[in-house]
Scaffold this active site. Structure first.
Site, PDB file in Angstrom:
ATOM      1  N   PRO A   2     -30.231 -36.202  -7.254  1.00 23.53           N
ATOM      2  CG  PRO A   2     -29.124 -35.289  -9.073  1.00 23.53           C
ATOM      3  CD  PRO A   2     -30.378 -35.184  -8.286  1.00 23.53           C
ATOM      4  CD  GLU A   3     -29.620 -39.352  -1.835  1.00 22.34           C
ATOM      5  OE1 GLU A   3     -28.929 -39.766  -0.908  1.00 22.34           O
ATOM      6  OE2 GLU A   3     -30.764 -39.778  -2.064  1.00 22.34           O
TER       7      GLU A   3
END
Ligand SMILES: [Zn+2]
Length: 282
Positions: A2-3
């Site tokens: 996840p960014e």
């Protein structure tokens, strides 16, 4: 992994469901999550406190509780938060119980996700000062700021974008997409980018992250939102994970290469490869 857009997706869904609620219990079933603190220690510090605000800094989710107690969560590779999860969920690491009867489960097959406790606003500033640079969706992320960051950096543009201490929250997906939009080759050294290139890169970072948020993030392997749904940004990738497919601008085949140790996708027609500098002739 996840960014920024994936963590922001979770924050936006979770904030209205936890803000103003009291955290009644925290059960840590995997001690690695909050090491070196014991699960019981972190639970004692946070339970009984009201959630003032749920924030985000870079890829961190920040629970701001009463009396400046902060619980900072990083999802790392495969962490997910599920709201009112079904009974039998595998890889559950931490359960949050809210006083309103709802619960939240931190699920993490690879167990790299973390929960950290920070006490006091000053300690919070110190925590992030050593780890994170500017928030790219905040007004301070100006062309001048990006130029200043790039000036002393000889790393390839891709590595420059991935360094969380310069720009917070950009990871492998959004770095590829931003470099493509800005027509910059990932191997081009950051300090050799021109001012127009840096201006284009700043806009491209913002547009790429915003597009990711608008699509509720990207799901490549594990990312799910709070209700277990997949994001849809993976359907909008311009070059990332599109090796061999035609570039959406010029039709050339997208190439995959390794830059900064990461699988990197590029159209070498739109993003010309930097020429090697030859020593000046005498
Ligand atoms: Zn192209």
């Amino acid at each position: 992994m996840p960014e920024l857009p994936e963590v922001e997706t979770i924050r936006r869904q979770l904030a209205p469901r936890v803000q103003g609620r009291v955290l009644e219990a925290l059960e840590v079933s995997d001690p690695r999550w909050c090491w070196p603190l014991a699960g019981t220690e972190i639970a004692a510090a946070v339970t009984g406190r009201r959630v003032q605000r749920l924030g985000r800094r870079g890829k961190y989710l920040v629970w701001e509780l009463d009396d400046e107690v902060f619980l900072i969560i990083h999802l790392r590779m495969t962490g997910t938060l599920l709201y009112d999860p079904p009974e039998a969920v595998g890889h559950a690491r931490v359960r949050f119980t809210l006083a309103d009867g709802h619960s939240l489960l931190f699920v993490d097959p690879r167990r790299f996700g973390t929960g950290q406790l920070v006490l006091g606003g000053e300690a919070l500033d110190t925590f992030f000062a050593g780890r994170l640079g500017i928030e790219p969706l905040e007004p301070g992320f100006t062309p001048a700021h990006l130029r200043a960051l790039a000036r002393g950096c000889r790393s390839p543009a891709k590595a420059f974008l991935l360094d969380q201490r310069r720009i917070a929250g950009v990871g492998n997906i959004y770095a590829d997409e931003a470099l493509f939009r800005a027509r910059i080759h990932p191997l081009r050294p950051a300090n050799r980018l021109t001012s127009p290139q840096l201006d284009a890169l700043r806009d491209a970072v913002i547009v790429s992250l915003q597009a990711g948020i608008d699509a509720n993030g990207a799901t490549i392997d594990d990312f799910r939102d709070l209700d277990g749904a997949r994001g849809s940004f993976q359907n909008e990738f311009l070059v990332h994970r599109r090796e061999g497919e035609p570039c959406p601008v010029c039709g050339s085949a997208v190439r995959k290469m390794v830059v900064a140790g990461r699988g990197t996708y590029v159209c070498e027609t739109c993003q010309p490869r930097p020429r090697l500098r030859r020593p000046a002739a005498r």
